[in-house]
Design a protein around this motif. Structure first.
Motif, PDB file in Angstrom:
ATOM      1  N   ARG A   6       0.834  -1.206   0.000  1.00  0.00           N
ATOM      2  CA  ARG A   6       0.000   0.000   0.000  1.00  0.00           C
ATOM      3  C   ARG A   6       0.868   1.256   0.000  1.00  0.00           C
ATOM      4  N   GLU A  15      -2.943   4.509  -7.110  1.00  0.00           N
ATOM      5  CA  GLU A  15      -3.991   4.304  -6.123  1.00  0.00           C
ATOM      6  C   GLU A  15      -3.980   2.856  -5.659  1.00  0.00           C
ATOM      7  N   ASP A  17      -5.933   0.066  -2.469  1.00  0.00           N
ATOM      8  CA  ASP A  17      -7.268  -0.212  -1.957  1.00  0.00           C
ATOM      9  C   ASP A  17      -7.755   0.904  -1.044  1.00  0.00           C
ATOM     10  N   ARG A  18      -6.835   1.645  -0.444  1.00  0.00           N
ATOM     11  CA  ARG A  18      -7.157   2.825   0.366  1.00  0.00           C
ATOM     12  C   ARG A  18      -5.886   3.646   0.519  1.00  0.00           C
ATOM     13  N   GLY A 297      -9.730   6.692   8.059  1.00  0.00           N
ATOM     14  CA  GLY A 297     -10.236   5.477   7.440  1.00  0.00           C
ATOM     15  C   GLY A 297     -11.486   5.727   6.625  1.00  0.00           C
ATOM     16  N   ARG A 298     -12.351   6.619   7.134  1.00  0.00           N
ATOM     17  CA  ARG A 298     -13.623   6.908   6.453  1.00  0.00           C
ATOM     18  C   ARG A 298     -13.395   7.645   5.135  1.00  0.00           C
ATOM     19  N   GLY A 300     -10.358   8.073   3.582  1.00  0.00           N
ATOM     20  CA  GLY A 300      -9.163   7.675   2.849  1.00  0.00           C
ATOM     21  C   GLY A 300      -9.432   6.673   1.758  1.00  0.00           C
ATOM     22  N   THR A 301     -10.355   7.015   0.884  1.00  0.00           N
ATOM     23  CA  THR A 301     -10.702   6.158  -0.250  1.00  0.00           C
ATOM     24  C   THR A 301     -10.471   6.953  -1.528  1.00  0.00           C
ATOM     25  N   TYR A 302     -10.354   6.231  -2.625  1.00  0.00           N
ATOM     26  CA  TYR A 302     -10.158   6.880  -3.920  1.00  0.00           C
ATOM     27  C   TYR A 302     -11.482   6.864  -4.688  1.00  0.00           C
ATOM     28  N   SER A 303     -11.844   8.012  -5.201  1.00  0.00           N
ATOM     29  CA  SER A 303     -13.119   8.069  -5.927  1.00  0.00           C
ATOM     30  C   SER A 303     -12.905   8.693  -7.303  1.00  0.00           C
TER      31      SER A 303
END
Length: 303
Positions: A6, A15, A17-18, A297-298, A300-303
């Motif tokens: 990661r 990118e 998974d997070r 965590g909430r 820290g995503t890729y959009s």
């Protein structure tokens, strides 16, 4: 995906998974408090807390380091690297003093700045010695298990660099570049850390070959959105969350700031979430630290 994979993906501007996240150091008192214990947490406790918070990395220094450098690198204790590498799956950064910070620690700071501004040969030679010491120390950290290196060189305060940027380019940029080039033969990414406002030198750090930049202190005017726009294709950014905000803000304000940072820096990879300090002290409220990393965590995503 593993923690190491990661972090490497972030460094390579990909990118994952997070968004990876983590701090160099957690105070043992804070570790114990997060687990509901008294006193100081053990090494096993720290591993549990880093897992609980969803961290991917740790920053380590060899044992036995002294400001006067009286113990040579080959006599230092690198067992912490071996333990973290052998018994956990965290990405390990070796944190090594840079030639500016190392030289400054050998004398009164104002004396150092005055002698540096005068370009004294003795101070220039001291900086070269520190660069050699740091490089050899970093190499041994890598041999003991480090995946990457952070050259920690606090060259700035909130309004700018301690000495003129031109002087830093003249005396220290060649030393940083030399360290990066030599560590490149070890096959590890090298980050640069400095508190304060170093906006005037970011392009020079890119030219020196650094893979990443840590701190990005927001209260010193380090605008992560602007830096991402200008240098995000060549530097992995790490940090930017204001530690003082963690102490005074409520959970909603913390979450909003995390969301802002992630939106500015995470897209496309090339970002590792961290506080601008990289170290969480024993005086911090455990519930705030947990709230911060829940938010990371909430969002820290890729959009």
């Amino acid at each position: 995906m593993t923690k190491v994979e990661r972090v490497y993906r972030a460094i390579n501007h990909q990118e994952a998974d997070r968004v990876p996240k983590g701090e160099w150091r957690l105070d043992p008192v804070l570790v114990a408090r997060i687990l509901g214990k008294e006193g100081r947490g053990t090494w096993e406790d720290e591993v549990k807390v880093r897992e609980l918070l969803g961290m991917d990395l740790v920053g380590l220094v060899p044992r036995g380091l002294r400001p006067d450098r009286s113990m040579p690198p080959h006599e230092l204790d690198f067992s912490p690297f071996e333990r973290w590498r052998g018994q956990t799956d965290f990405f390990i950064f070796a944190v090594v003093d840079g030639p500016f910070q190392g030289s400054a620690g050998r004398m009164d700071f104002m004396e150092f700045l005055l002698r540096l501004s005068s370009r004294e040969d003795q101070v220039k030679e001291l900086a070269r010695e520190e660069a050699r010491f740091g490089l050899e120390t970093a190499r041994r950290c890598v041999q003991a298990g480090a995946h990457g290196v952070i050259i920690a060189d606090d060259i700035a305060y909130t309004r700018g660099t301690y000495v003129a940027p031109g002087l830093l380019r003249e005396l220290f940029l060649p030393l940083w570049q030399w360290q990066v080039e030599n560590l490149g033969t070890e096959g590890v990414p090298v980050f640069f850390h400095s508190d304060g406002n170093i906006a005037s030198l970011v392009s020079d750090l890119v030219a020196a070959g650094f893979a990443g930049l840590h701190s990005l202190e927001p209260t010193a005017g380090m605008d992560i959105a602007r830096i991402k726009q200008d240098f995000g294709a060549r530097l992995c950014l790490m940090g930017n969350f204001d530690l003082s905000l963690l102490a005074r803000a409520g959970e909603e304000e913390l979450a909003a700031e995390v969301q802002r940072i992630m939106a500015a820096a995470a897209p496309g990879g090339g970002f590792i979430f961290s506080t601008s300090s990289g170290c969480l002290g024993g005086d911090l409220p455990a519930e705030k630290v947990m709230a911060l990393y829940r938010a990371a965590g909430r969002y820290g995503t890729y959009s």
